[in-house]
Design an enzyme around this catalytic site. Structure first.
Site: not given
Length: 617
Positions: A2, A56-57, A83-85, A108, A382
């Site tokens: 987000c 928001r995504l 914004n995040g996970e 979350d 990676g």
């Protein structure tokens, strides 16, 4: 993922009189500026002293995770934009439920807000994830701004007397009334002496700052910065076998945790050990669920013809990508970028970053992210393994190891040779860079009794974590989020960073093998030839036609009396430089940014000054 933004002033009443409509419109403008970060939904909150905006995504709890999220208990009110996970969301949720918490969503966001209300700011220490979030605490009448430990997610802010304005991206700050993009001598030293890197905590623009990784800002009558996480040096007492086993667990667990999503995921695959290991773990886990993993690789049109092997880039990726996608059984897509797209995206990359950036190394990533985003919302990468496990040449080369300056940017001649003489006199570029380097060396956590060589290893590692890794994380966040794609970085899991930090160099470089520890930790997932492939960085074009394209446009700028760049560079010096042969093997920053990228970077600076209407002060 987000975009967040907002403002706070404990002495201001944003809802008084006609002010409510005005300030809601400011929040809407902030959302419009960052809509690319969250194309699915948007919302706002306006309290007496605080306004919050959010785009928001949708990745988790697609239907019920709307923000800003607000909780009220009696006369108290809390609101969050995030914004995040949070990858350990499930564990934290269960812990809070045992404490009596009742949840109404599966997001979350609600876990963070509920945890903060119960435990205060210290709850951030229990989060495993990538995040930047703002919480309005009506009970305390304060705004809190938090940022994750590695600095994966951004949070910029500006203080205007008693007002704090914040945003995921700098452009959001300039939506606030009374702000204007300006760059002073310090900002020019950042762009010309350190760029495309920047000092952590600074925003290059005058009076723009960034919440430091592992820190949070507490804003009330005054603003206080608090550190909730930092690296600590301690003896490593485990054997080689125990260390490999522990690292194998950490890497596998980080990758699996970061597969958390309510939409399909994919991975970026270069055929190098880092992306291949992430891909192999993801694919194996998805196959257990009866699903396929989609993978993407990146290259440039006709690079098979134009590629020139050198010490920094010894081999092309395509043959190695083929080996891994067959071995891991993925559904693979090969993406290519043409010269025209590579050049055009130089300037969209500036708009994405709000700063001059990594030239075509960044514009190509932006182009590729846009292609991937047409099919996926989440990808795993990676990134960060080289900084954490010692994969770059400057960890090994004697001249880099002994250099008393940033080892990826030791040659200052390319940075200053095209500047006007008066600019070189007025801007202490070398001194500024040296002071930034010295500050970071002084911050490096030391271990008493460690030998001089091992101490220097720590300094090189710390420089990489604070500077080089942050530059690449910024590139990944802005290029992906600009296109509505969430890019995750499993190797930046703080548990991996903490553990690897104290592993001695003779384990990381065991048997003279670069990143030996990571390779050993991945031996159950990859064939040996891939596992021990010699490092080759992110690809770049070697097409002389691209360089000619950049040179032509650079010449146009040098001859344009209205081009803002010409207040900084000497047109005659530029013309002489362009008559010289290119040196692809002598980067001025990192491993990829050589002569053509220097010109492209200057073009980005010109566009940045012009597009943002920057006032030089």
């Amino acid at each position: 993922m987000c975009g967040i933004a907002g403002f706070f002033n404990c002495k201001e009443d944003y809802r008084a009189g006609e002010g409510e409509k005005k300030w809601e419109n400011v929040l809407r403008r902030m959302n419009r500026e960052q809509k690319h970060r969250g194309p699915d939904e948007d919302g706002l909150f306006l309290g007496k002293h605080c306004g919050l905006a959010h785009v928001r995504l949708s990745i988790i709890d697609l239907l019920a995770g709307k923000q800003p999220m607000i909780r009220r208990e009696g006369e108290n009110e809390w609101a969050i934009v995030y914004n995040g996970e949070i990858y350990n969301m499930g564990i934290l949720r269960k812990e809070l439920e045992t404490e009596g918490e009742q949840f109404i969503t599966d997001s979350d966001t609600e876990v963070i807000l509920a945890g903060y209300i119960r435990h205060g700011a210290d709850f951030v220490k229990r989060l495993n994830g990538i995040f930047a979030f703002g919480i309005w605490d009506g009970r305390l009448q304060k705004l809190f701004l938090f940022r994750d430990r590695a600095g994966v997610k951004p949070c910029f802010y500006m203080k205007l007397e008693d007002t704090v304005v914040f945003s995921s991206e700098i452009k959001g700050i300039f939506c606030f009334p009374g702000t204007q993009p300006a760059v002073d001598k310090e900002g020019l030293c950042e762009a010309l002496g350190l760029g495309p890197a920047k000092t952590y905590g600074k925003g290059v623009f005058q009076d723009v700052f960034e919440v430091l990784p592992g820190h949070f800002l507490e804003c009330g009558e005054t603003c206080q910065e608090h550190c909730y996480w930092k690296l600590e040096s301690r003896p490593h007492e485990e054997s080689w076998e125990e260390t490999v086993e522990k690292m194998q667990y950490l890497v596998e667990d980080a990758v699996k945790m970061q597969m958390l999503s309510d939409v399909p995921i994919c991975t970026f695959l270069s055929g190098g050990v880092d992306s291949s290991l992430v891909t192999a773990i993801c694919s194996k886990e998805l196959r257990r669920q009866g699903k396929w993993l989609d993978t993407y690789s990146f290259d440039f049109k006709d690079n098979d013809i134009n590629f020139k092997a050198n010490a920094f880039q010894p081999s092309q990726d395509r043959p190695w990508v083929d080996k891994v996608k067959d071995y891991a059984k993925t559904r693979h897509c090969y993406l290519e970028c043409r010269n025209e797209e590579l050049y055009d995206y130089l300037f969209e990359a500036v708009r994405a970053r709000d700063l001059p950036c990594m030239a075509d190394v960044e514009s190509s990533m932006l182009y590729f992210c846009k292609k991937v985003a047409a099919h996926h919302k989440v990808t795993l990468t990676g990134e960060c393994a080289d900084e954490i496990f010692g994969g770059y040449p400057w960890f090994h080369k004697k001249e880099c190891f002994e250099a008393d300056i940033f080892p990826w940017s030791m040659d200052f001649e390319p940075r200053t040779m095209l500047l006007r003489d008066e600019v070189k006199r007025e801007l202490p570029i070398r001194e500024y860079a040296k002071e930034a380097y010295d500050r970071t060396i002084a911050e490096t956590p030391v271990l008493e009794g460690e030998c001089r060589e091992e101490r220097r290893r720590r300094e090189i590692s710390y420089l990489n974590l604070r500077w080089f890794m942050q530059t690449l994380l910024d590139r990944m966040d802005r290029t992906s989020m600009h296109t509505g794609l969430e890019a995750r970085v499993p190797f930046a899991d703080h548990r991996i960073i903490e553990y690897a930090w104290n592993v001695p160099w003779d384990m990381k470089y065991r048997g003279g093998i670069v990143k030996a520890l990571l390779r050993a930790a991945g031996q159950e997932h990859l064939p040996e030839e891939v596992l021990y492939r010699k490092k080759s960085p992110y690809p770049k074009t070697y097409d002389p036609a691209y360089e000619q394209l950049v040179r032509r446009h650079m010449l146009e700028v040098a001859e344009d009396s209205n081009a803002p760049l010409n207040s900084l560079i000497d047109g005659e010096k530029v013309k002489k430089f362009m008559d010289m042969p290119s040196d692809y093997a002598r980067p001025f920053y990192g491993q990829l940014m050589a002569g053509p990228q220097l010109l492209a970077y200057l073009l980005q600076i010109n566009y940045w000054l012009k597009h943002y209407r920057i006032r030089l002060v």
